[in-house]
Design a protein around this motif. Structure first.
Motif, PDB file in Angstrom:
ATOM      1  N   HIS A 192       6.503   3.315 -11.392  1.00  0.00           N
ATOM      2  CA  HIS A 192       6.164   2.829 -10.052  1.00  0.00           C
ATOM      3  C   HIS A 192       7.402   2.858  -9.158  1.00  0.00           C
ATOM      4  CE1 HIS A 192       3.915  -0.587  -7.672  1.00  0.00           C
ATOM      5  NE2 HIS A 192       4.371   0.366  -6.888  1.00  0.00           N
ATOM      6  N   LEU A 193       8.535   2.406  -9.690  1.00  0.00           N
ATOM      7  CA  LEU A 193       9.789   2.412  -8.927  1.00  0.00           C
ATOM      8  C   LEU A 193      10.168   3.836  -8.515  1.00  0.00           C
ATOM      9  CD1 LEU A 193      12.436   1.124  -7.876  1.00  0.00           C
ATOM     10  CD2 LEU A 193      13.346   1.337 -10.197  1.00  0.00           C
ATOM     11  N   GLY A 194      10.052   4.767  -9.456  1.00  0.00           N
ATOM     12  CA  GLY A 194      10.383   6.161  -9.144  1.00  0.00           C
ATOM     13  C   GLY A 194       9.500   6.729  -8.040  1.00  0.00           C
ATOM     14  N   MET A 195       8.215   6.421  -8.093  1.00  0.00           N
ATOM     15  CA  MET A 195       7.288   6.882  -7.050  1.00  0.00           C
ATOM     16  C   MET A 195       7.636   6.249  -5.698  1.00  0.00           C
ATOM     17  SD  MET A 195       3.866   6.580  -9.406  1.00  0.00           S
ATOM     18  CE  MET A 195       2.622   6.899  -8.166  1.00  0.00           C
ATOM     19  N   ALA A 196       8.032   4.980  -5.728  1.00  0.00           N
ATOM     20  CA  ALA A 196       8.397   4.285  -4.496  1.00  0.00           C
ATOM     21  C   ALA A 196       9.664   4.881  -3.883  1.00  0.00           C
ATOM     22  CB  ALA A 196       8.587   2.793  -4.761  1.00  0.00           C
ATOM     23  N   VAL A 197      10.629   5.245  -4.739  1.00  0.00           N
ATOM     24  CA  VAL A 197      11.860   5.887  -4.253  1.00  0.00           C
ATOM     25  C   VAL A 197      11.530   7.229  -3.598  1.00  0.00           C
ATOM     26  CG1 VAL A 197      14.044   6.961  -4.960  1.00  0.00           C
ATOM     27  CG2 VAL A 197      13.408   4.710  -5.867  1.00  0.00           C
ATOM     28  N   ASP A 198      10.656   7.996  -4.239  1.00  0.00           N
ATOM     29  CA  ASP A 198      10.245   9.290  -3.669  1.00  0.00           C
ATOM     30  C   ASP A 198       9.574   9.114  -2.316  1.00  0.00           C
ATOM     31  OD1 ASP A 198      11.206  10.594  -5.888  1.00  0.00           O
ATOM     32  OD2 ASP A 198       9.249  10.815  -6.862  1.00  0.00           O
ATOM     33  N   GLU A 199       8.801   8.046  -2.198  1.00  0.00           N
ATOM     34  CA  GLU A 199       8.014   7.841  -0.973  1.00  0.00           C
ATOM     35  C   GLU A 199       8.813   7.180   0.142  1.00  0.00           C
ATOM     36  OE1 GLU A 199       5.019   8.277   1.555  1.00  0.00           O
ATOM     37  OE2 GLU A 199       5.073   9.111  -0.472  1.00  0.00           O
ATOM     38  N   HIS A 200       9.609   6.173  -0.199  1.00  0.00           N
ATOM     39  CA  HIS A 200      10.254   5.351   0.838  1.00  0.00           C
ATOM     40  C   HIS A 200      11.776   5.500   0.909  1.00  0.00           C
ATOM     41  CE1 HIS A 200       6.389   3.422   1.234  1.00  0.00           C
ATOM     42  NE2 HIS A 200       6.436   2.916   0.018  1.00  0.00           N
ATOM     43  N   GLY A 201      12.370   6.217  -0.050  1.00  0.00           N
ATOM     44  CA  GLY A 201      13.829   6.288  -0.125  1.00  0.00           C
ATOM     45  C   GLY A 201      14.362   5.139  -0.973  1.00  0.00           C
ATOM     46  N   GLU A 202      15.540   5.345  -1.567  1.00  0.00           N
ATOM     47  CA  GLU A 202      16.069   4.375  -2.530  1.00  0.00           C
ATOM     48  C   GLU A 202      16.319   2.996  -1.918  1.00  0.00           C
ATOM     49  OE1 GLU A 202      19.267   4.514  -6.125  1.00  0.00           O
ATOM     50  OE2 GLU A 202      20.046   5.091  -4.162  1.00  0.00           O
ATOM     51  N   TYR A 203      16.926   2.954  -0.756  1.00  0.00           N
ATOM     52  CA  TYR A 203      17.306   1.656  -0.151  1.00  0.00           C
ATOM     53  C   TYR A 203      16.082   0.753   0.027  1.00  0.00           C
ATOM     54  CZ  TYR A 203      19.307  -1.788   3.021  1.00  0.00           C
ATOM     55  OH  TYR A 203      19.715  -2.976   3.587  1.00  0.00           O
ATOM     56  N   VAL A 204      15.046   1.285   0.639  1.00  0.00           N
ATOM     57  CA  VAL A 204      13.834   0.497   0.905  1.00  0.00           C
ATOM     58  C   VAL A 204      13.082   0.223  -0.398  1.00  0.00           C
ATOM     59  CG1 VAL A 204      11.560   0.533   2.030  1.00  0.00           C
ATOM     60  CG2 VAL A 204      13.581   1.305   3.276  1.00  0.00           C
ATOM     61  N   ALA A 205      12.924   1.257  -1.217  1.00  0.00           N
ATOM     62  CA  ALA A 205      12.102   1.137  -2.423  1.00  0.00           C
ATOM     63  C   ALA A 205      12.636   0.093  -3.399  1.00  0.00           C
ATOM     64  CB  ALA A 205      11.992   2.488  -3.118  1.00  0.00           C
ATOM     65  N   VAL A 206      13.944   0.095  -3.628  1.00  0.00           N
ATOM     66  CA  VAL A 206      14.525  -0.853  -4.586  1.00  0.00           C
ATOM     67  C   VAL A 206      14.254  -2.289  -4.148  1.00  0.00           C
ATOM     68  CG1 VAL A 206      16.718  -1.741  -5.507  1.00  0.00           C
ATOM     69  CG2 VAL A 206      16.252   0.717  -5.539  1.00  0.00           C
ATOM     70  N   ARG A 207      14.339  -2.535  -2.848  1.00  0.00           N
ATOM     71  CA  ARG A 207      14.083  -3.887  -2.330  1.00  0.00           C
ATOM     72  C   ARG A 207      12.595  -4.232  -2.338  1.00  0.00           C
ATOM     73  NH1 ARG A 207      18.598  -1.911  -0.936  1.00  0.00           N
ATOM     74  NH2 ARG A 207      20.412  -3.197  -0.386  1.00  0.00           N
ATOM     75  N   GLU A 208      11.767  -3.273  -1.939  1.00  0.00           N
ATOM     76  CA  GLU A 208      10.316  -3.504  -1.908  1.00  0.00           C
ATOM     77  C   GLU A 208       9.755  -3.713  -3.309  1.00  0.00           C
ATOM     78  OE1 GLU A 208       7.652  -3.477   0.531  1.00  0.00           O
ATOM     79  OE2 GLU A 208       9.356  -4.060   1.787  1.00  0.00           O
ATOM     80  N   MET A 209      10.362  -3.056  -4.292  1.00  0.00           N
ATOM     81  CA  MET A 209       9.843  -3.107  -5.655  1.00  0.00           C
ATOM     82  C   MET A 209      10.198  -4.404  -6.381  1.00  0.00           C
ATOM     83  SD  MET A 209       7.814  -0.733  -6.754  1.00  0.00           S
ATOM     84  CE  MET A 209       8.000  -1.023  -8.520  1.00  0.00           C
ATOM     85  N   ARG A 210      11.084  -5.205  -5.815  1.00  0.00           N
ATOM     86  CA  ARG A 210      11.487  -6.442  -6.506  1.00  0.00           C
ATOM     87  C   ARG A 210      10.285  -7.334  -6.803  1.00  0.00           C
ATOM     88  NH1 ARG A 210      16.872  -7.332  -2.749  1.00  0.00           N
ATOM     89  NH2 ARG A 210      18.233  -5.882  -3.885  1.00  0.00           N
ATOM     90  N   LYS A 211       9.398  -7.459  -5.832  1.00  0.00           N
ATOM     91  CA  LYS A 211       8.217  -8.321  -6.060  1.00  0.00           C
ATOM     92  C   LYS A 211       7.291  -7.700  -7.101  1.00  0.00           C
ATOM     93  CE  LYS A 211       5.633  -6.548  -2.022  1.00  0.00           C
ATOM     94  NZ  LYS A 211       6.600  -6.014  -1.035  1.00  0.00           N
ATOM     95  N   HIS A 212       7.127  -6.378  -7.039  1.00  0.00           N
ATOM     96  CA  HIS A 212       6.263  -5.714  -8.027  1.00  0.00           C
ATOM     97  C   HIS A 212       6.826  -5.886  -9.442  1.00  0.00           C
ATOM     98  CE1 HIS A 212       3.327  -3.574  -5.510  1.00  0.00           C
ATOM     99  NE2 HIS A 212       4.304  -3.386  -4.639  1.00  0.00           N
ATOM    100  N   ILE A 213       8.140  -5.707  -9.574  1.00  0.00           N
ATOM    101  CA  ILE A 213       8.764  -5.837 -10.897  1.00  0.00           C
ATOM    102  C   ILE A 213       8.597  -7.269 -11.418  1.00  0.00           C
ATOM    103  CG2 ILE A 213      10.988  -5.817 -12.115  1.00  0.00           C
ATOM    104  CD1 ILE A 213      11.689  -3.332 -10.327  1.00  0.00           C
ATOM    105  N   ALA A 214       8.755  -8.249 -10.524  1.00  0.00           N
ATOM    106  CA  ALA A 214       8.543  -9.654 -10.919  1.00  0.00           C
ATOM    107  C   ALA A 214       7.123  -9.852 -11.430  1.00  0.00           C
ATOM    108  CB  ALA A 214       8.820 -10.577  -9.732  1.00  0.00           C
ATOM    109  N   TRP A 215       6.145  -9.180 -10.787  1.00  0.00           N
ATOM    110  CA  TRP A 215       4.743  -9.289 -11.233  1.00  0.00           C
ATOM    111  C   TRP A 215       4.553  -8.614 -12.592  1.00  0.00           C
ATOM    112  CZ3 TRP A 215       3.124  -7.421  -5.739  1.00  0.00           C
ATOM    113  CH2 TRP A 215       3.137  -8.512  -4.850  1.00  0.00           C
ATOM    114  N   TYR A 216       5.161  -7.430 -12.788  1.00  0.00           N
ATOM    115  CA  TYR A 216       5.042  -6.743 -14.078  1.00  0.00           C
ATOM    116  C   TYR A 216       5.640  -7.589 -15.208  1.00  0.00           C
ATOM    117  CZ  TYR A 216       3.692  -2.197 -12.008  1.00  0.00           C
ATOM    118  OH  TYR A 216       3.025  -1.180 -11.359  1.00  0.00           O
ATOM    119  N   LEU A 217       6.725  -8.302 -14.905  1.00  0.00           N
ATOM    120  CA  LEU A 217       7.436  -9.065 -15.937  1.00  0.00           C
ATOM    121  C   LEU A 217       6.849 -10.452 -16.174  1.00  0.00           C
ATOM    122  CD1 LEU A 217      11.171  -8.303 -14.992  1.00  0.00           C
ATOM    123  CD2 LEU A 217       9.793  -7.187 -16.747  1.00  0.00           C
TER     124      LEU A 217
END
Length: 324
Positions: A262-287
């Motif tokens: 999911h993180l890799g797809m987000a980086v491809d779509e939004h760029g690393e800077y935005v994706a890494v920050r946006e994915m924090r909530k998703h990763i918290a949900w996965y964990l």
């Protein structure tokens, strides 16, 4: 199941969620056999003014079809114009938001605030239906608050206005996401109108989905928070409907590997800077609920690069597997 002329493979849908149901998350849910995907809500006025950020949110890929784009607004002329613009986009369904409880949305009379004005709501619905070449659906709440419960009234107006299906979240605007969703209101609406009714609210497990279908007789179910960090819920519900068997919960490896994908797809779509920050909530949900996950979640919230996040997740997975 059909909505207008759109044939759907199953009746387990992803709810539109602001800041959540972007393209990468929708594709993840599609891989897990989600029957209908909804975009984040789109500001009709911004769309009419050709706003670049709004147009970026409307990127839809063939692999995720069928997709419903959800628009919001309370001015019939802008909502009608937005519907016209959406005729040129690849989404198969157009949805109207009359359920969002967020203060920044309702302060303009949009979202769930529109339910307080049935006459204006009717004008909005008719303007969108008139200008859309695609089936138009509507998402509402139970009402504004405990004293103003008018979902059945709005549902009847929607059917008379040409709406093809209606999704109902069993809470009032005042409740936000607190308390318990009222499934009885879904049942009442199902008895009151003949278009498909989609039940929404408090579906977190396979058992919840079966209970909602049994208790409300709704035609489909829509999952919001229950899909956060848990896209497998779509596959597991569909599998149960087909076989009567409940599949096991995803393993730790599945959760971590999906988070990384999911993180890799987000980086491809939004760029690393935005994706890494946006994915924090998703990763918290996965964990969520995993052993010692609070520590790794806090560490990931401070990380700013893709490689570091992947390394941290893989390290955490290795540690957990070693302890088993």
């Amino acid at each position: 199941m059909k909505i207008g002329n759109v044939e759907l493979k199953n009746k387990v849908f992803l709810s539109p969620m602001a800041g959540v149901t972007d393209l990468p998350f929708r594709l993840i849910c599609k891989e897990q056999n989600c029957g209908l995907l909804y975009t984040e809500m789109i500001n009709a006025k911004a769309l009419c003014y050709d706003d670049e950020n709004t147009k970026k949110m409307l990127k839809i890929e063939e692999a995720e079809q069928p997709v419903a784009v959800q628009i919001f607004g309370s001015e019939p002329e802008f909502m009608g114009r937005a519907a016209e613009i959406m005729n040129d986009y690849p989404n198969e369904i157009l949805d109207i938001n009359m359920g969002c409880p967020a203060p920044k949305v309702i302060k303009n009379g949009d979202g769930s605030a529109l339910m307080r004005n049935p006459k204006l709501a009717e004008e909005v619905l008719k303007a969108v239906v008139k200008n859309s070449k695609k089936p138009v659906t509507l998402k509402i709440r139970k009402g504004w608050d405990g004293e103003h419960i008018n979902a059945v009234e709005i549902a009847k107006i929607a059917e008379a206005s040409g709406i093809s299906a209606l999704a109902i979240h069993g809470r009032t605007r005042e409740q936000y996401y607190s308390g318990k969703a009222d499934w009885d209101i879904i049942s009442q609406i199902k008895k009151s109108i003949s278009i498909p009714v989609i039940g929404n609210g408090d579906i977190f497990t396979v058992e919840d989905s079966i209970n909602m279908l049994d208790k409300t007789n709704c035609d489909a179910i829509m999952i919001g928070r229950g899909s956060q960090g848990n896209p497998w819920i779509f596959k597991r519900i569909n599998h149960y409907m087909q076989t009567g068997e409940i599949l096991p919960e995803p393993t730790l490896e599945e959760k971590i590997n999906t988070a990384i994908k999911h993180l890799g797809m987000a980086v491809d779509e939004h760029g690393e800077y935005v994706a890494v920050r946006e994915m924090r909530k998703h990763i918290a949900w996965y964990l969520k609920g995993l052993r010692n996950s609070a520590r790794v979640r806090d560490e990931i919230n401070k990380i700013e690069t893709y490689e570091e996040v992947v390394s941290k997740l893989n390290g955490y997975m290795d540690d957990c597997l070693t302890l088993e």
